[in-house]
Scaffold this active site. Structure first.
Site, PDB file in Angstrom:
ATOM      1  N   VAL A 291       0.837  -1.201   0.000  1.00 50.52           N
ATOM      2  CA  VAL A 291       0.000   0.000   0.000  1.00 50.52           C
ATOM      3  C   VAL A 291       0.872   1.251   0.000  1.00 50.52           C
ATOM      4  O   VAL A 291       0.606   2.234  -0.693  1.00 50.52           O
ATOM      5  CB  VAL A 291      -0.957   0.002   1.200  1.00 50.52           C
ATOM      6  CG1 VAL A 291      -1.723   1.313   1.272  1.00 50.52           C
ATOM      7  CG2 VAL A 291      -1.928  -1.168   1.106  1.00 50.52           C
ATOM      8  N   GLU A 296      -0.620   6.331  -4.242  1.00 48.33           N
ATOM      9  CA  GLU A 296      -2.025   6.594  -4.553  1.00 48.33           C
ATOM     10  C   GLU A 296      -2.331   8.076  -4.645  1.00 48.33           C
ATOM     11  O   GLU A 296      -3.341   8.482  -5.217  1.00 48.33           O
ATOM     12  CB  GLU A 296      -2.951   5.942  -3.519  1.00 48.33           C
ATOM     13  CG  GLU A 296      -2.878   6.546  -2.123  1.00 48.33           C
ATOM     14  CD  GLU A 296      -1.803   5.898  -1.276  1.00 48.33           C
ATOM     15  OE1 GLU A 296      -1.771   6.166  -0.074  1.00 48.33           O
ATOM     16  OE2 GLU A 296      -0.998   5.130  -1.825  1.00 48.33           O
ATOM     17  N   ASP A 338      -1.938  27.776 -37.707  1.00 49.60           N
ATOM     18  CA  ASP A 338      -2.697  28.322 -38.819  1.00 49.60           C
ATOM     19  C   ASP A 338      -2.331  29.800 -38.958  1.00 49.60           C
ATOM     20  O   ASP A 338      -2.143  30.488 -37.953  1.00 49.60           O
ATOM     21  CB  ASP A 338      -4.195  28.156 -38.534  1.00 49.60           C
ATOM     22  CG  ASP A 338      -5.054  28.667 -39.666  1.00 49.60           C
ATOM     23  OD1 ASP A 338      -4.769  28.293 -40.813  1.00 49.60           O
ATOM     24  OD2 ASP A 338      -5.994  29.425 -39.398  1.00 49.60           O
ATOM     25  N   ASP A 626      -8.864  27.245 -36.627  1.00 45.82           N
ATOM     26  CA  ASP A 626     -10.139  27.875 -36.292  1.00 45.82           C
ATOM     27  C   ASP A 626     -11.295  27.381 -37.133  1.00 45.82           C
ATOM     28  O   ASP A 626     -12.442  27.560 -36.769  1.00 45.82           O
ATOM     29  CB  ASP A 626     -10.029  29.398 -36.414  1.00 45.82           C
ATOM     30  CG  ASP A 626      -9.584  29.840 -37.802  1.00 45.82           C
ATOM     31  OD1 ASP A 626      -9.381  28.965 -38.673  1.00 45.82           O
ATOM     32  OD2 ASP A 626      -9.432  31.051 -38.030  1.00 45.82           O
ATOM     33  N   GLU A 695      11.386   3.415   2.915  1.00 41.35           N
ATOM     34  CA  GLU A 695      10.633   2.517   3.814  1.00 41.35           C
ATOM     35  C   GLU A 695      10.921   1.057   3.495  1.00 41.35           C
ATOM     36  O   GLU A 695      11.119   0.220   4.395  1.00 41.35           O
ATOM     37  CB  GLU A 695       9.132   2.821   3.671  1.00 41.35           C
ATOM     38  CG  GLU A 695       8.748   4.229   4.091  1.00 41.35           C
ATOM     39  CD  GLU A 695       7.386   4.644   3.547  1.00 41.35           C
ATOM     40  OE1 GLU A 695       6.576   3.734   3.253  1.00 41.35           O
ATOM     41  OE2 GLU A 695       7.132   5.851   3.409  1.00 41.35           O
ATOM     42  N   ASN A 720       2.968   6.891   5.218  1.00 40.75           N
ATOM     43  CA  ASN A 720       2.416   7.014   3.875  1.00 40.75           C
ATOM     44  C   ASN A 720       1.328   8.087   3.816  1.00 40.75           C
ATOM     45  O   ASN A 720       1.242   8.865   2.861  1.00 40.75           O
ATOM     46  CB  ASN A 720       1.843   5.660   3.441  1.00 40.75           C
ATOM     47  CG  ASN A 720       1.440   5.647   1.976  1.00 40.75           C
ATOM     48  OD1 ASN A 720       2.227   5.997   1.115  1.00 40.75           O
ATOM     49  ND2 ASN A 720       0.204   5.255   1.711  1.00 40.75           N
ATOM     50  N   THR A 723       3.097  11.897   4.865  1.00 41.72           N
ATOM     51  CA  THR A 723       4.172  12.412   4.004  1.00 41.72           C
ATOM     52  C   THR A 723       3.748  12.511   2.555  1.00 41.72           C
ATOM     53  O   THR A 723       4.151  13.440   1.835  1.00 41.72           O
ATOM     54  CB  THR A 723       5.437  11.539   4.106  1.00 41.72           C
ATOM     55  OG1 THR A 723       5.127  10.209   3.676  1.00 41.72           O
ATOM     56  CG2 THR A 723       5.953  11.506   5.527  1.00 41.72           C
ATOM     57  N   ASP A 724       2.944  11.571   2.059  1.00 46.09           N
ATOM     58  CA  ASP A 724       2.495  11.630   0.668  1.00 46.09           C
ATOM     59  C   ASP A 724       1.327  12.593   0.499  1.00 46.09           C
ATOM     60  O   ASP A 724       0.989  12.963  -0.618  1.00 46.09           O
ATOM     61  CB  ASP A 724       2.065  10.247   0.168  1.00 46.09           C
ATOM     62  CG  ASP A 724       3.263   9.385  -0.216  1.00 46.09           C
ATOM     63  OD1 ASP A 724       4.388   9.858  -0.028  1.00 46.09           O
ATOM     64  OD2 ASP A 724       3.055   8.261  -0.688  1.00 46.09           O
TER      65      ASP A 724
END
Length: 894
Positions: A291, A296, A338, A626, A695, A720, A723-724
């Protein structure tokens, strides 16, 4: 009867090059009676209805399933299931919410592509006036069949692709198909070569274009999907929307990460069992690491970074319609722009005023040259441009430009006509290619004539001299001047006058007699001028390693002149036209593509071909446009950029970015923002993967040093989470690096871990693990049996905080002018530190997290050890600034 070999138009039949008589013969119709009802019904069954085909919409469930099939998404869903299984329902819920939000963004993008086709269908004419059974009828445009006789008049939308058979002063606005701002004069009798570009097919009127002037009778030669508009719809429906560079990189990253996580966690679990650790503890530890190892928060960080970037771009007149486009701009290596409206002002402008031998004055105001006074009078009077109550001019772009120039010079039309009221006119037609207006002048009459130089000059006997006197002259000399001006990309209009002592009746039957013995006044050269800020933006593109390319439906000479003014090409630089491009094979085009900077008379299919050829060479392509003709290429490019002011709904729906000010310079500013955003995403990945690897190394290496498992599953999940979370998200608003636009674009095939990033993750993660294990070994050896685990837990958490501060810039020192530039990150680090102290010193958290309060001395030791990683990162940056590491000389390679 219809020619047995005839088939509906599919883009290859040269209807434009056939004579009107041959077209009538092949279609088997009568231009005076039209088709019979029975024959029309037979052709409708054969060729279908005159409508853009509607493909069945992709169901929502299929769009959602496609979004959830990405490997990274599947990995995150697996992590959510695992987190829920070990009791971390909060983590599980957060992951699911992130996945759902990303799926919604993807589904909305697909739905937008459907809307682009709907917008294109809505551009067609609802009704049309035709001949059937010898009588005029107004019918639904969808009922028109090939061979129908269609009647056009001013203001009509053309209902099908028509071969013009008869016309009176007919012009068409084809900008939606060609991108050319000037209306096109139609001539049913003009000889048009088979390979002529769409903008040069003077014998044709195309579906969904507009008739601003004149009337005509035309034969429907193509309907529905066989029209030029239908071909564009077909390309738009089949053009694949490219995944952005970031999407491709993150997909690869997810695959590699998923495999690595599974292998590492399996190895840690087996090592634990071999050391006779409790199987349940090792299982929970391995799952917790799995995990923790999956970032995530990465989709959330990416989404937040892109959303903030989109908000910033909105302040600079760029509306983001698809969030991934924000990052893609930072990857762009080629911008295909263009010309009309993007590089130029989309407004015709008088560029040169010539006596035929010399320029007599461009800034006309205040001129005392009698030639200029007479010429300005003719420019003001010989025009049908109308002044609105607000002072704006409406009418043909060429006429409004000329009238506007005369007005700025003190010769406004309404003021001049008060002195010289109009008494009659000979209207412009495609045969004479000129118009004449007649005005009462005292007891006599003044006639002012304008038109194409080749039709006006041969009718001139005199010219106006510098003192205002009439002089004999040779028209051939002036024609040479006009040809040189035309070769320079200008649209040339010749002006002349004739004075009579008495009034003359203006009759088209007497045009030859009235438009002769003229006095030549001068030549006027018009051009759609470049935007003044674009030249600097082009130079900045080149400085940033981005190649600007012009793709236009305009004439090659005009394209060359604008390209030279903007610095796109040098003198002698090549311009390739659509017909020439048609003769080049795909393999040869790929070989030559990177040396071509200007394409003229390019049709929609060729624009896609150019984009695909550039992509085959590894380029990341931004395409601007356009018109309807641009929509397929906008969709096919890595990022499509549409115009918000002068663009069509079709182009906007097909694009990822809309320029609210239609300005090329806005794209360059967006590129700068895109580079900053990608840099920040890379910083987050560097930060979170280094933390996760620290870790993993801490737990994986402990047994090799004879140490017990240093962290509990709850410690891993806490690290996790804190810190994340906030620190990672705060990295998304980090200001840009210095000289971000002085570095070349990152190579299109560059991986997300390039430029030393994977090396940083490995060595820094290892160092983080070694510091933690050294802390553990020292604490155990010094008799801290109750606090050693809390110390390891604290050192690992705070090491990551020091690390996130150090990597804010890849080269600038931590304690530099940048230190206070991101208050959100400083606040996030302070909050994380406070939460960690709460876990250590709040009794309730001691029980929950199995921690023990540390003494002041032990906490100071933890702080000192935590700073080691940040100091080592500073040494790494010092080496990078000097080009001694990863081959990166300073900030230019950040």
């Amino acid at each position: 009867m219809t020619d047995a070999n005839w088939a509906p138009h599919n883009g290859t039949e040269p209807w434009h090059s056939l004579s009107a008589e041959e077209t009538v013969r092949r279609l088997g119709c009568d231009t005076r009676r039209g088709l019979s009802d029975a024959e029309a019904e037979t052709r409708r069954r054969r060729f279908g209805i005159n409508a853009v085909r509607e493909e069945p919409a992709r169901p929502i469930w299929s769009m959602i399933a496609g979004q959830l099939s990405d490997f990274m998404i599947l990995l995150l869903l697996g992590a959510a299931v695992v987190a829920g299984a070990v009791g971390e329902l909060k983590d599980s819920l957060v992951i699911v919410v992130i996945v759902v939000l990303n799926a919604i963004v993807g589904v909305v993008q697909e739905w937008r592509a459907e809307r682009a086709l709907q917008a294109l269908r809505g551009m067609t004419a609802p009704t049309a006036r035709i001949l059937r059974n010898g009588e005029q009828r107004i019918v639904p445009a969808r009922d028109i069949v090939p061979g129908d006789v269609v009647l056009l008049s001013e203001g009509d939308i053309v209902p099908a692709d028509l071969r013009i058979v008869e016309a009176a002063t007919l012009s068409a606005d084809e900008s939606m198909l060609t991108g050319e701002s000037v209306t096109v004069t139609k001539d049913p009798d003009q000889a048009v070569p088979v390979g002529a570009a769409l903008g040069d097919r003077a014998t044709m009127a195309f579906k969904a274009t507009i008739i601003p002037h004149g009337r005509a009778l035309g034969l429907a030669v193509a309907t529905g999907m066989s029209t030029e508009l239908g071909r564009i719809a077909g390309m738009l429906g089949t053009a694949e929307r490219m995944r952005t560079p970031l999407q491709r990189r993150l997909a690869h990253f997810g695959q590699v990460l998923g495999i690595a996580v599974l292998v590492l966690c399996a190895v840690i679990f087996l090592f634990g069992l071999l050391r006779s650790e409790p199987p349940l503890l090792m299982f929970l530890t391995a799952i917790s690491l799995a995990v923790a190892a999956v970032p995530e928060a990465l989709p959330a960080v990416v989404t937040v970074a892109l959303a903030l970037g989109a908000r910033e771009m909105m302040r600079h007149n760029a509306l983001v319609r698809a969030l991934p486009a924000v990052e893609t701009l930072g990857s762009v290596t080629t911008i295909c722009a263009d010309k009309t409206g993007t590089l130029t002002q989309n407004k015709m402008h008088v560029d040169v005023v010539s006596s035929g031998w010399e320029a007599i004055s461009v800034e006309a105001e205040g001129s005392d040259d009698p030639r200029m006074a007479s010429l300005l009078t003719a420019m003001a009077l010989c025009s049908d441009a109308e002044v609105q109550p607000d002072g704006t001019l409406i009418g043909d772009p060429t006429e409004t430009a000329i009238s506007s120039f005369a007005a700025r010079a003190g010769m406004a039309r309404h003021e001049v006509e008060e002195r010289l009221p109009r008494t009659g006119e000979l209207a412009f037609d495609s045969d004479r290619k000129r118009m004449t207006t007649f005005h009462r002048s005292g007891e006599g009459q003044l006639a002012c004539t304008k038109g194409a130089p080749e039709t006006v000059l041969p009718r001139c006997t005199f010219r106006l001299g510098q003192q205002g006197e009439q002089e004999a002259f040779d028209p051939a000399e002036v024609l040479e001047t006009a040809e040189r001006m035309a070769e320079d990309g200008q649209r040339i209009i010749a002006f002349a006058e004739r004075r009579w002592p008495d009034a003359k009746a203006a009759s088209e039957d007497d045009a030859d007699e009235l438009e002769c013995n003229l006095t030549f006044l001068g030549l006027v050269g018009l051009i759609d001028p470049p935007r003044p800020e674009v030249r600097e933006a082009v130079a900045l593109c080149r400085q940033a390693g981005i190649t600007p390319v012009m793709i236009t439906g305009d004439h090659p000479a005009t394209a060359r002149r604008i390209a030279l003014r903007l610095g796109l090409i040098e003198d002698g630089g090549s311009v390739i036209s659509g017909p020439d491009l048609r003769e080049i094979s795909d393999s040869d085009l790929i070989k030559r593509i990177q040396g071509i900077r200007v394409y003229a008379r390019a049709d929609p299919a060729q624009k896609i071909r150019i984009v695909e050829a550039l992509q085959s060479c590894g380029e990341i392509v931004a395409m601007t446009g356009d018109g309807v003709n641009d929509a397929p290429a906008l969709k096919r490019a890595d990022i499509g950029v549409a115009m918000g002011q002068g663009g069509t709904d079709v182009a906007r729906e097909a694009a990822s970015l809309v320029l609210l000010d239609d300005n090329f310079s806005t794209i360059v500013g967006a590129v700068q923002a895109g580079r900053r955003i990608y840099d920040n995403i890379r910083k987050f990945i560097k930060y979170t993967m280094t933390s996760n690897s620290g870790e993993i190394w801490t737990i994986f290496l402990a047994p090799f040093f004879g140490l017990p498992i240093p962290l509990l599953p709850i410690h891993i999940l806490w690290i996790n989470l804190v810190t994340d979370g906030f620190p990672g998200l705060a990295l998304s608003v980090e200001p840009e690096e210095e000289k971000v636009m002085q570095r070349p674009p990152r190579p299109p095939d560059e991986g997300i871990f390039a430029r030393g990033m994977w090396q940083h993750i490995v060595w820094c993660g290892l160092m983080m693990g070694f510091v933690c294990l050294a802390t553990q070994a020292w604490a155990i050896a010094s008799g801290r049996d109750e606090t050693w685990q809390t110390m390891v837990f604290t050192v690992l958490t705070l090491s990551q905080m020091g690390h996130v501060l150090a990597i804010r810039s890849e080269t600038a020192p931590l304690f530099s002018s940048r230190f206070f530039s991101n208050p959100a990150l400083l606040a996030a680090v302070a909050l994380t530190f406070a939460l960690q102290l709460a876990v250590i010193y709040v009794p309730a958290f001691n029980t929950l997290f199995n921690t023990t309060p540390l003494s002041g001395g032990d906490l100071a030791i933890c702080l000192a050890l935590s700073a080691i990683v940040a100091m080592l990162v500073e040494i790494e940056k010092w080496l990078m600034r000097r080009g001694l590491l990863y081959g990166q000389p300073g900030a230019s390679q950040t």
